[in-house]
Scaffold this motif. Sequence first.
Motif, PDB file in Angstrom:
ATOM      1  N   THR A 175      15.523  13.121  15.877  1.00 41.62           N
ATOM      2  CA  THR A 175      16.241  12.684  14.684  1.00 41.62           C
ATOM      3  C   THR A 175      15.891  11.246  14.344  1.00 41.62           C
ATOM      4  O   THR A 175      15.590  10.908  13.203  1.00 41.62           O
ATOM      5  N   GLY A 176      15.902  10.376  15.360  1.00 38.73           N
ATOM      6  CA  GLY A 176      15.584   8.984  15.109  1.00 38.73           C
ATOM      7  C   GLY A 176      14.166   8.792  14.637  1.00 38.73           C
ATOM      8  O   GLY A 176      13.902   7.980  13.741  1.00 38.73           O
ATOM      9  N   SER A 177      13.222   9.519  15.213  1.00 42.53           N
ATOM     10  CA  SER A 177      11.831   9.373  14.802  1.00 42.53           C
ATOM     11  C   SER A 177      11.647   9.839  13.360  1.00 42.53           C
ATOM     12  O   SER A 177      10.805   9.289  12.639  1.00 42.53           O
ATOM     13  N   TYR A 178      12.426  10.808  12.919  1.00 39.56           N
ATOM     14  CA  TYR A 178      12.315  11.279  11.540  1.00 39.56           C
ATOM     15  C   TYR A 178      12.735  10.180  10.568  1.00 39.56           C
ATOM     16  O   TYR A 178      12.061   9.937   9.558  1.00 39.56           O
ATOM     17  N   SER A 179      13.835   9.504  10.852  1.00 45.45           N
ATOM     18  CA  SER A 179      14.285   8.431   9.964  1.00 45.45           C
ATOM     19  C   SER A 179      13.271   7.293   9.941  1.00 45.45           C
ATOM     20  O   SER A 179      13.011   6.696   8.890  1.00 45.45           O
ATOM     21  N   LEU A 180      12.672   6.983  11.096  1.00 46.36           N
ATOM     22  CA  LEU A 180      11.658   5.937  11.141  1.00 46.36           C
ATOM     23  C   LEU A 180      10.373   6.399  10.455  1.00 46.36           C
ATOM     24  O   LEU A 180       9.683   5.595   9.805  1.00 46.36           O
ATOM     25  N   GLU A 235       9.143  -6.389  12.914  1.00 45.49           N
ATOM     26  CA  GLU A 235       9.806  -5.443  13.809  1.00 45.49           C
ATOM     27  C   GLU A 235      10.161  -4.164  13.052  1.00 45.49           C
ATOM     28  O   GLU A 235      10.013  -3.054  13.577  1.00 45.49           O
ATOM     29  N   TYR A 236      10.615  -4.317  11.817  1.00 45.55           N
ATOM     30  CA  TYR A 236      10.921  -3.175  10.943  1.00 45.55           C
ATOM     31  C   TYR A 236       9.673  -2.311  10.756  1.00 45.55           C
ATOM     32  O   TYR A 236       9.717  -1.085  10.855  1.00 45.55           O
ATOM     33  N   LEU A 237       8.545  -2.958  10.504  1.00 41.75           N
ATOM     34  CA  LEU A 237       7.281  -2.266  10.308  1.00 41.75           C
ATOM     35  C   LEU A 237       6.824  -1.568  11.586  1.00 41.75           C
ATOM     36  O   LEU A 237       6.412  -0.403  11.553  1.00 41.75           O
ATOM     37  N   ALA A 238       6.912  -2.264  12.710  1.00 38.87           N
ATOM     38  CA  ALA A 238       6.467  -1.684  13.980  1.00 38.87           C
ATOM     39  C   ALA A 238       7.275  -0.440  14.327  1.00 38.87           C
ATOM     40  O   ALA A 238       6.732   0.561  14.810  1.00 38.87           O
ATOM     41  N   ALA A 239       8.579  -0.472  14.083  1.00 40.50           N
ATOM     42  CA  ALA A 239       9.426   0.690  14.353  1.00 40.50           C
ATOM     43  C   ALA A 239       9.038   1.870  13.459  1.00 40.50           C
ATOM     44  O   ALA A 239       9.054   3.028  13.886  1.00 40.50           O
ATOM     45  N   ALA A 240       8.654   1.570  12.210  1.00 39.16           N
ATOM     46  CA  ALA A 240       8.235   2.634  11.287  1.00 39.16           C
ATOM     47  C   ALA A 240       6.956   3.308  11.773  1.00 39.16           C
ATOM     48  O   ALA A 240       6.846   4.539  11.760  1.00 39.16           O
ATOM     49  N   VAL A 241       5.995   2.509  12.216  1.00 36.09           N
ATOM     50  CA  VAL A 241       4.732   3.063  12.738  1.00 36.09           C
ATOM     51  C   VAL A 241       5.001   3.901  13.984  1.00 36.09           C
ATOM     52  O   VAL A 241       4.459   5.006  14.141  1.00 36.09           O
ATOM     53  N   TRP A 242       5.852   3.391  14.871  1.00 37.80           N
ATOM     54  CA  TRP A 242       6.224   4.128  16.083  1.00 37.80           C
ATOM     55  C   TRP A 242       6.871   5.463  15.719  1.00 37.80           C
ATOM     56  O   TRP A 242       6.527   6.509  16.280  1.00 37.80           O
ATOM     57  N   GLY A 243       7.801   5.441  14.791  1.00 34.66           N
ATOM     58  CA  GLY A 243       8.496   6.663  14.392  1.00 34.66           C
ATOM     59  C   GLY A 243       7.559   7.708  13.814  1.00 34.66           C
ATOM     60  O   GLY A 243       7.684   8.901  14.097  1.00 34.66           O
ATOM     61  N   CYS A 259       1.248  14.334  -2.265  1.00 28.81           N
ATOM     62  CA  CYS A 259       1.707  15.177  -3.373  1.00 28.81           C
ATOM     63  C   CYS A 259       0.535  15.717  -4.184  1.00 28.81           C
ATOM     64  O   CYS A 259      -0.396  14.983  -4.546  1.00 28.81           O
ATOM     65  N   ALA A 260       0.578  17.022  -4.483  1.00 31.25           N
ATOM     66  CA  ALA A 260      -0.497  17.686  -5.222  1.00 31.25           C
ATOM     67  C   ALA A 260      -0.387  17.471  -6.727  1.00 31.25           C
ATOM     68  O   ALA A 260      -1.295  17.876  -7.472  1.00 31.25           O
ATOM     69  N   GLU A 261       0.704  16.845  -7.192  1.00 29.87           N
ATOM     70  CA  GLU A 261       0.834  16.555  -8.617  1.00 29.87           C
ATOM     71  C   GLU A 261      -0.151  15.452  -8.998  1.00 29.87           C
ATOM     72  O   GLU A 261      -0.114  14.353  -8.436  1.00 29.87           O
ATOM     73  N   PRO A 262      -1.079  15.724  -9.944  1.00 28.10           N
ATOM     74  CA  PRO A 262      -2.142  14.756 -10.269  1.00 28.10           C
ATOM     75  C   PRO A 262      -1.634  13.386 -10.685  1.00 28.10           C
ATOM     76  O   PRO A 262      -2.311  12.382 -10.458  1.00 28.10           O
ATOM     77  N   ARG A 263      -0.442  13.302 -11.279  1.00 31.68           N
ATOM     78  CA  ARG A 263       0.063  12.010 -11.744  1.00 31.68           C
ATOM     79  C   ARG A 263       0.973  11.337 -10.725  1.00 31.68           C
ATOM     80  O   ARG A 263       1.653  10.374 -11.052  1.00 31.68           O
ATOM     81  N   CYS A 264       0.990  11.830  -9.498  1.00 32.64           N
ATOM     82  CA  CYS A 264       1.885  11.262  -8.490  1.00 32.64           C
ATOM     83  C   CYS A 264       1.115  10.784  -7.259  1.00 32.64           C
ATOM     84  O   CYS A 264       0.897   9.599  -7.071  1.00 32.64           O
ATOM     85  N   HIS A 265       0.734  11.700  -6.387  1.00 35.54           N
ATOM     86  CA  HIS A 265       0.000  11.391  -5.157  1.00 35.54           C
ATOM     87  C   HIS A 265       0.825  10.584  -4.150  1.00 35.54           C
ATOM     88  O   HIS A 265       0.270   9.825  -3.356  1.00 35.54           O
ATOM     89  N   ASN A 266       2.139  10.738  -4.171  1.00 37.16           N
ATOM     90  CA  ASN A 266       2.969  10.089  -3.159  1.00 37.16           C
ATOM     91  C   ASN A 266       2.781  10.775  -1.802  1.00 37.16           C
ATOM     92  O   ASN A 266       2.580  11.988  -1.727  1.00 37.16           O
ATOM     93  N   ALA A 267       2.889   9.987  -0.741  1.00 36.34           N
ATOM     94  CA  ALA A 267       2.894  10.558   0.605  1.00 36.34           C
ATOM     95  C   ALA A 267       4.252  11.177   0.878  1.00 36.34           C
ATOM     96  O   ALA A 267       5.268  10.750   0.320  1.00 36.34           O
ATOM     97  N   PHE A 268       4.284  12.196   1.736  1.00 31.38           N
ATOM     98  CA  PHE A 268       5.557  12.817   2.094  1.00 31.38           C
ATOM     99  C   PHE A 268       5.453  13.456   3.473  1.00 31.38           C
ATOM    100  O   PHE A 268       4.353  13.670   4.007  1.00 31.38           O
ATOM    101  N   LEU A 269       6.614  13.750   4.047  1.00 35.34           N
ATOM    102  CA  LEU A 269       6.700  14.475   5.312  1.00 35.34           C
ATOM    103  C   LEU A 269       7.117  15.903   5.008  1.00 35.34           C
ATOM    104  O   LEU A 269       8.128  16.126   4.333  1.00 35.34           O
TER     105      LEU A 269
END
Length: 236
Positions: free
Chosen positions: A8-13, A113-121, A137-147
């Motif tokens: 659960t914690g790794s998902y939030s990070l 530290e905030y960044l390092a925790a995000a990479v770890w998560g 994202c497969a939408e041509p006008r978006c391309h956002n990363a997602f989980l």
Amino acid sequence: MGNRSGLTGSYSLALRATALANARLEDPADVWVLLADQPWLRDIATEADLHTLRVAGHRLREVFQTVTAGHEREAVDRLNGLLTRYRVRPTISGTYAGDWHIHVAAPGTPPVEYLAAAVWGLAVWLCQRGIDRLGVCAEPRCHNAFLDDSSNRCRRFCSDRCATRNHVRAHRARRRATPPLTAARRSRTRSAVSNGTRTLTAKIWQLHTMGNCADLHRHSATDHPLRHPRAASPLC
């Protein structure tokens, strides 16, 4: 910082890492948006922190893009590079029995530290759930990363909005590509229904003039083209 690791914690990070990958971070106002849920951290972020977060966000985005391109080994190498650059100090922490958890800390300023925790998560979540859970994202006008947290690993869009937009565009494209033959077929179907209606009207009038009520009801119930299974849809 009170960063807990685990599934659960790794998902939030990992979500934090995803937000970093999608953030523009062109000026301090963008940092305020990114750290909206961390007001104490947002207030102390400096120009140097902005630059650090921007560079790391760009590299995190490259991890997602590399996975989507099918280069898993390269993506892992990129993420390992981030783990090396932004090291964490995981320790076991807790305040009462049953509350033991991994506390993720890192040397440097609080934003680092905030960044390092995000990479770890993100790294922990990747190992627990699979590298194919990282997507763009497969939408041509978006391309956002997602989980991809779907049950069947089939997610293609970062949001319902992008999915709807893409599906509407595809539907309109199919309609524009409809061949003229289909339109002609619809015209023939309408003509057949019209002819059937005229035929039925003639039968009813004939039966009416002959006074045969039984046949009148039988033809009304079975011969109308709108009730006939073959004429039920003008698209058939």
